[in-house]
Design an enzyme around this catalytic site. Sequence first.
Site, PDB file in Angstrom:
ATOM      1  N   TYR A  57      41.777  34.145  52.861  1.00 31.71           N
ATOM      2  CA  TYR A  57      42.972  33.303  52.701  1.00 31.71           C
ATOM      3  C   TYR A  57      42.696  31.851  53.090  1.00 31.71           C
ATOM      4  O   TYR A  57      43.225  30.935  52.487  1.00 31.71           O
ATOM      5  CB  TYR A  57      44.161  33.891  53.476  1.00 31.71           C
ATOM      6  CG  TYR A  57      44.811  35.000  52.683  1.00 31.71           C
ATOM      7  CD1 TYR A  57      45.633  34.705  51.597  1.00 31.71           C
ATOM      8  CD2 TYR A  57      44.571  36.324  52.982  1.00 31.71           C
ATOM      9  CE1 TYR A  57      46.197  35.702  50.835  1.00 31.71           C
ATOM     10  CE2 TYR A  57      45.134  37.342  52.225  1.00 31.71           C
ATOM     11  CZ  TYR A  57      45.947  37.024  51.155  1.00 31.71           C
ATOM     12  OH  TYR A  57      46.500  38.003  50.388  1.00 31.71           O
ATOM     13  N   ARG A  60      41.083  30.359  50.162  1.00 32.92           N
ATOM     14  CA  ARG A  60      42.048  30.106  49.082  1.00 32.92           C
ATOM     15  C   ARG A  60      42.953  28.918  49.427  1.00 32.92           C
ATOM     16  O   ARG A  60      43.264  28.097  48.572  1.00 32.92           O
ATOM     17  CB  ARG A  60      42.893  31.367  48.822  1.00 32.92           C
ATOM     18  CG  ARG A  60      42.065  32.462  48.176  1.00 32.92           C
ATOM     19  CD  ARG A  60      42.900  33.646  47.790  1.00 32.92           C
ATOM     20  NE  ARG A  60      43.907  33.292  46.802  1.00 32.92           N
ATOM     21  CZ  ARG A  60      45.001  34.001  46.585  1.00 32.92           C
ATOM     22  NH1 ARG A  60      45.240  35.087  47.285  1.00 32.92           N
ATOM     23  NH2 ARG A  60      45.858  33.634  45.664  1.00 32.92           N
ATOM     24  N   GLN A  86      54.807  35.020  40.422  1.00 32.54           N
ATOM     25  CA  GLN A  86      53.969  35.931  41.220  1.00 32.54           C
ATOM     26  C   GLN A  86      53.007  35.128  42.080  1.00 32.54           C
ATOM     27  O   GLN A  86      52.305  35.687  42.907  1.00 32.54           O
ATOM     28  CB  GLN A  86      53.162  36.836  40.282  1.00 32.54           C
ATOM     29  CG  GLN A  86      54.018  37.734  39.430  1.00 32.54           C
ATOM     30  CD  GLN A  86      53.208  38.348  38.292  1.00 32.54           C
ATOM     31  OE1 GLN A  86      52.518  39.349  38.479  1.00 32.54           O
ATOM     32  NE2 GLN A  86      53.278  37.749  37.123  1.00 32.54           N
ATOM     33  N   HIS A 100      55.832  37.270  45.396  1.00 30.80           N
ATOM     34  CA  HIS A 100      54.742  37.743  46.265  1.00 30.80           C
ATOM     35  C   HIS A 100      54.546  36.881  47.510  1.00 30.80           C
ATOM     36  O   HIS A 100      53.510  36.943  48.146  1.00 30.80           O
ATOM     37  CB  HIS A 100      53.439  37.831  45.457  1.00 30.80           C
ATOM     38  CG  HIS A 100      53.476  38.884  44.390  1.00 30.80           C
ATOM     39  ND1 HIS A 100      52.593  38.937  43.326  1.00 30.80           N
ATOM     40  CD2 HIS A 100      54.316  39.943  44.213  1.00 30.80           C
ATOM     41  CE1 HIS A 100      52.885  39.982  42.559  1.00 30.80           C
ATOM     42  NE2 HIS A 100      53.924  40.600  43.068  1.00 30.80           N
ATOM     43  N   GLY A 149      51.128  32.968  31.624  1.00 31.26           N
ATOM     44  CA  GLY A 149      49.922  33.101  32.439  1.00 31.26           C
ATOM     45  C   GLY A 149      49.874  34.300  33.347  1.00 31.26           C
ATOM     46  O   GLY A 149      49.390  34.207  34.472  1.00 31.26           O
ATOM     47  N   THR A 150      50.332  35.434  32.836  1.00 32.75           N
ATOM     48  CA  THR A 150      50.203  36.654  33.642  1.00 32.75           C
ATOM     49  C   THR A 150      49.610  37.771  32.798  1.00 32.75           C
ATOM     50  O   THR A 150      49.930  37.901  31.620  1.00 32.75           O
ATOM     51  CB  THR A 150      51.547  37.102  34.270  1.00 32.75           C
ATOM     52  OG1 THR A 150      51.338  38.334  34.962  1.00 32.75           O
ATOM     53  CG2 THR A 150      52.664  37.257  33.253  1.00 32.75           C
ATOM     54  N   SER A 151      48.736  38.576  33.449  1.00 34.61           N
ATOM     55  CA  SER A 151      48.145  39.703  32.733  1.00 34.61           C
ATOM     56  C   SER A 151      49.141  40.856  32.631  1.00 34.61           C
ATOM     57  O   SER A 151      48.923  41.803  31.874  1.00 34.61           O
ATOM     58  CB  SER A 151      46.864  40.166  33.443  1.00 34.61           C
ATOM     59  OG  SER A 151      47.136  40.439  34.796  1.00 34.61           O
TER      60      SER A 151
HETATM   61  P1  OAD Z   1      45.825  37.689  36.614  1.00 33.77           P
HETATM   62  O1  OAD Z   1      44.596  37.046  37.172  1.00 33.77           O
HETATM   63  O2  OAD Z   1      45.866  39.173  36.541  1.00 33.77           O
HETATM   64  O3  OAD Z   1      46.096  37.158  35.129  1.00 33.77           O
HETATM   65  C1  OAD Z   1      46.026  35.808  34.807  1.00 33.77           C
HETATM   66  C2  OAD Z   1      46.476  35.645  33.370  1.00 33.77           C
HETATM   67  O4  OAD Z   1      46.483  34.244  33.077  1.00 33.77           O
HETATM   68  C3  OAD Z   1      45.581  36.309  32.314  1.00 33.77           C
HETATM   69  O5  OAD Z   1      46.391  37.003  31.375  1.00 33.77           O
HETATM   70  C4  OAD Z   1      44.883  35.124  31.641  1.00 33.77           C
HETATM   71  O6  OAD Z   1      44.611  35.368  30.257  1.00 33.77           O
HETATM   72  C5  OAD Z   1      45.935  34.052  31.796  1.00 33.77           C
HETATM   73  N1  OAD Z   1      45.431  32.659  31.770  1.00 33.77           N
HETATM   74  C6  OAD Z   1      44.207  32.196  32.142  1.00 33.77           C
HETATM   75  N2  OAD Z   1      44.141  30.868  31.996  1.00 33.77           N
HETATM   76  C7  OAD Z   1      45.365  30.466  31.546  1.00 33.77           C
HETATM   77  C8  OAD Z   1      45.930  29.200  31.211  1.00 33.77           C
HETATM   78  N3  OAD Z   1      45.229  28.071  31.313  1.00 33.77           N
HETATM   79  N4  OAD Z   1      47.217  29.173  30.770  1.00 33.77           N
HETATM   80  C9  OAD Z   1      47.937  30.329  30.655  1.00 33.77           C
HETATM   81  N5  OAD Z   1      47.442  31.544  30.956  1.00 33.77           N
HETATM   82  C10 OAD Z   1      46.173  31.614  31.399  1.00 33.77           C
HETATM   83  O7  OAD Z   1      47.057  37.094  37.450  1.00 33.77           O
HETATM   84  P2  OAD Z   1      48.543  37.634  37.610  1.00 33.77           P
HETATM   85  O8  OAD Z   1      49.040  38.265  36.358  1.00 33.77           O
HETATM   86  O9  OAD Z   1      49.336  36.546  38.230  1.00 33.77           O
HETATM   87  O10 OAD Z   1      49.270  39.936  43.424  1.00 33.77           O
HETATM   88  O11 OAD Z   1      48.313  38.762  38.695  1.00 33.77           O
HETATM   89  C11 OAD Z   1      49.420  39.401  39.211  1.00 33.77           C
HETATM   90  C12 OAD Z   1      49.251  39.683  40.674  1.00 33.77           C
HETATM   91  O12 OAD Z   1      48.030  40.398  40.896  1.00 33.77           O
HETATM   92  C13 OAD Z   1      49.108  38.468  41.560  1.00 33.77           C
HETATM   93  O13 OAD Z   1      50.339  37.917  41.957  1.00 33.77           O
HETATM   94  C14 OAD Z   1      48.402  39.016  42.738  1.00 33.77           C
HETATM   95  C15 OAD Z   1      47.323  39.705  41.947  1.00 33.77           C
HETATM   96  O14 OAD Z   1      46.402  40.444  42.567  1.00 33.77           O
HETATM   97  C16 OAD Z   1      49.257  40.014  44.742  1.00 33.77           C
HETATM   98  O15 OAD Z   1      48.561  39.294  45.426  1.00 33.77           O
HETATM   99  C17 OAD Z   1      50.191  41.055  45.270  1.00 33.77           C
END
Ligand code: OAD
Length: 200
Positions: A57, A60, A86, A100, A149-151
């Site tokens: 952390y 980060r 998130q 989160h 921007g979320t997976s």
């Molecule tokens: P991820 O790292 O799983 O996903 C990131 C997403 O952003 C992917 O779908 C990429 O394709 C997309 N991406 C990358 N670059 C981008 C850009 N320039 N513009 C738009 N999209 C882009 O992250 P999260 O979905 O946020 O949880 O992950 C969810 C949670 O899992 C997080 O909050 C965290 C993590 O582990 C906790 O810490 C509880």
Amino acid sequence: MDLSGKRLVALTGAGISAESGVPTFRGPGGLWRGRRPEDLATPEAFARDPRLVLDWYEWRRGLIAKCRPNAAQEALSKRGVAVVTQNVDGLHGPDAIELHGNIWRTKPCGCCGRYQRPDVVWFGESLDPAVLRRATEAVGSCDVLLVIGTSGVVQPAAGLVRLARRALVINPDPAAAVPGCDFIRGTACGVVPRLLGLPG
Ligand code: OAD
């Protein structure tokens, strides 16, 4: 899609901060000392080796401290779009509903009370019910949810999309498309400002 006159809410993930320089969790740069976030952001990891988790952390926070909100985050803010995120980096500003938690806050560890730990939600922990309720209400009452921007793999955040009347997913990776939702392939800064009628 014409968004004029529509009540918008954004549900954001790590991808919206990527263009500010914060690495995503599941993309390149997601590993730290060869470890995945899922192996560090857990109560078990903290109980086993608190120093290791706190060091992660610290690393980060050092990265995020150098980052500024980008054009996509600023566009949402300028247009008054409510944000459910998130992300724990605080780059959306103080009004965002942070599912989160926030990496800049700390709280005593619930297990031992000996350590200060980041005030974030770890894997295996529940979201703050009041925060989840606010997020549910915001998403349920908008006309269009912008999912940026979320997976979409982490629950319950990913499930919020289903509560929206209509959703538009914005992501450079087609794998992030959600059945039944609109999809724009592109980065947050490439798409969001223009979508909201602002220069990129
Ligand atoms: P991820 O790292 O799983 O996903 C990131 C997403 O952003 C992917 O779908 C990429 O394709 C997309 N991406 C990358 N670059 C981008 C850009 N320039 N513009 C738009 N999209 C882009 O992250 P999260 O979905 O946020 O949880 O992950 C969810 C949670 O899992 C997080 O909050 C965290 C993590 O582990 C906790 O810490 C509880």
